[in-house]
Design an enzyme around this catalytic site. Sequence first.
Site: not given
Length: 422
Positions: A42-43, A45, A47, A49, A160
């Site tokens: 999905l993504g 970052g 920190f 995935a 966040d």
Amino acid sequence: MSQSWIKNLSRSGYINNKDLRKIPSPMIGTILNSRYHIIRKLGQGGFGATFIAADRWQNNQHCAIKQLKPDALSPETLYLFEKEAEFLFKLGSHPQIPQLLAHFQEERVFYIVQELIEGNDLTQEIKRGQRLGETQVIKLLIEILEVLEYVHQNQVIHRDIKPANIIRRRDGKIVLIDFGGIKQVRARSANSTLLTAIIGTPGYMPIEQFNNNAHFCSDIHAVGMMGIFALTGIDPDPRIGGFPKRPQAETLWRDKAQVSQQLADVIDKMVKFDYRQRYQSATAVLAALKCLFLPHNWLCVRTLQEHYLPHDAFPFSPDGQILASGSGDKTIKLWQMSTGRKISTLKGHSDGVASLAFSPDGQILASCSSDATIKIWQVSTGREIRTLKGHSDVVMSVAFSPDEQIIVSGSSDNTIKIWQRQ
């Protein structure tokens, strides 16, 4: 959690990020924890995935798996990971926060398994260059703050909040995801230096959070900046947008939005530079915003004349910038609300217009008429896209589904018809 792994970490002190960078993300098709079959990514970052996986123990039900690679690993890191998982489990009892399904470690990496939320994040609603109407923004802020109120009542700071971390579920409800606290897994190195990651997104994150001193009102600042983004169409992230600051570091944004003094005052207090001057609770902001919905005196500020025999067909576009009016004169007119100027006249029906509906993105207008048809129009050009026929009598009402894929029409022929985009 493996106790032997904790003991091994205790002997070595900690594992630093240089070691962790050697640990690859799971490949598509990998099975984690002998249970979760990775389907797609999905993504990614800083920190770790996020993946969609099928739970082989639950009839391959889909779930979201977050891989977390902290700055360092130690017994203290494991303890903090467990504590954060406890918070997520507790928060997941709220219907608008993803449910925590499991958490585990494998190959020296942490994994969080959560309910998969189907829908679109708010980057689809709050966009650069696009302003939302004031009423729409107030409602959106209230939606977010009602969930945030529950989070704060459980002594958790999200850290966040931004459009990408709020999903509009298919039923229209928002869901708050990606809590920053679970990323803030800390560890002490061999010389007892505390390593702490700063969690947050520039433009939304206030100064005290940048200095690792987040408060509940730090989340309120982030929600306020989302409101400013929605009202101005300017992304607050200074890397791609941002706002100028006063000498006291207050955000200058009012001249870039069409906003009432009352709402602007509320948002300004949400985003004060000094956290002590902000609203200190989501409950307090909610009270202030809901006051804006209390009855007020109404004053006629403009009269639009051209129709005759007007019907009950006067919807606003989702951003509040355009009014559509349908009439017994067989036409539809689009009006610019800021000026009262007529934008276009849509002609095509052979009888009076009974009802109108904008698509959720404001790009399409549907109309229905006493001529027993539904017509689909492109708002930007006024062009008729399609005519839907099937009713045998007056079509009285029309509506879009939240995902814009379905139109529903109701008629005096005693039927409701569902039209699906092909």
